[in-house]
Design a protein around this motif. Structure first.
Motif: not given
Length: 257
Positions: A204, A229, A231
């Motif tokens: 990620q 974030t 992934r």
């Protein structure tokens, strides 16, 4: 890349040429190439071959700012061997690129403001010779490419990119990349400019946004930040939605939105 002569001890010349297998690489991939040698007028013991990955970084010191070359990966690709006079020798190598390697090209085009390089170092007769710096072009990961394309669709216009000295939370690098944009589209109502930073890992990456407020005599002069974030297994729409939410959150945080 052409052969470059190294003047070793006692004036004997050894020629070296480093050739990369491809014109570009992505973070996390293998950088492949070969170091070619041609012996000089005498036999020599080569004590080791090293490959250095370097980057030109902006350094702020007080009121001054200057550029400095940093090594962000150094790897030995060969141990000691005898190089006979006039003999040719080739040493292939594979170097895993760090996930946090900054981007220096997009769509096959160099990214303005970025300078990455590959330097071959030869330990010969007790001395270390640093060779010429060959350019290194690093393309974005697919998810990085998607975030960049999403900013384009939103009307942001690329300004420049550079590397700043410092270590961000979650990063292992002594510098970080800032990809700078002029605000466009509807976002011009809220921002003048936007800075984009990636901190990538094997599964990620974090996306860091920094934006300045559009001026006004009652406006706060502070920039706004957002970090999220993504992934690599997420569908592309996930990054698009997270980017949209991040921009809106920055605007709301300062009461701009």
């Amino acid at each position: 890349m052409v052969f470059r002569k190294l003047m070793a001890a006692f004036g004997a010349g050894v020629e070296v040429d480093t050739v990369l297998s491809g014109t570009s690489v992505r973070p996390g991939e293998l950088l492949r190439g070969v170091v070619n040698f041609r012996g000089g007028s005498s036999d020599y013991k080569v004590e080791g071959i090293f490959i250095d990955l370097t980057a030109v970084v902006e350094v702020e010191s007080g009121d001054n700012e200057y550029k400095s070359t940093y090594s962000f990966l150094r790897q030995q690709v060969a141990g000691s061997f005898q190089l006979a006079a006039g003999a040719a020798h080739s040493q292939p190598f594979e170097i895993p690129m760090p996930w946090e390697t900054p981007i220096s090209a997009i769509g096959g085009n160099p990214l303005h403001g970025m300078r990455l390089g590959v330097q071959t170092e030869l330990a010969l007769a007790g001395a270390l010779d640093k060779g010429d710096l060959d350019p290194l072009f690093v393309n974005p990961l697919p998810v990085q490419e998607y975030v960049i394309a999403a900013l384009d669709r939103m009307g942001f216009h690329f300004k420049k990119a550079d590397l700043e000295r410092g270590t961000l939370y979650g990063s292992t690098m002594p510098f970080f990349q800032e990809i700078e944009y002029y605000a466009g589209g509807n976002w011009r109502r809220y921002f003048n400019e936007l800075e984009l930073t990636f901190i990538a890992g094997p599964a990620q990456m974090d996306v860091i946004l920094e934006a300045d407020k559009r001026g006004g005599f009652l406006s706060s002069g502070h920039d706004a930040y957002n970090r999220f974030t993504v992934r690599y297994t997420d569908p592309p729409a996930t990054a698009d939605q997270a980017l949209q939410r991040g921009l809106e959150a920055m605007a709301r945080h300062r009461g701009w939105f």
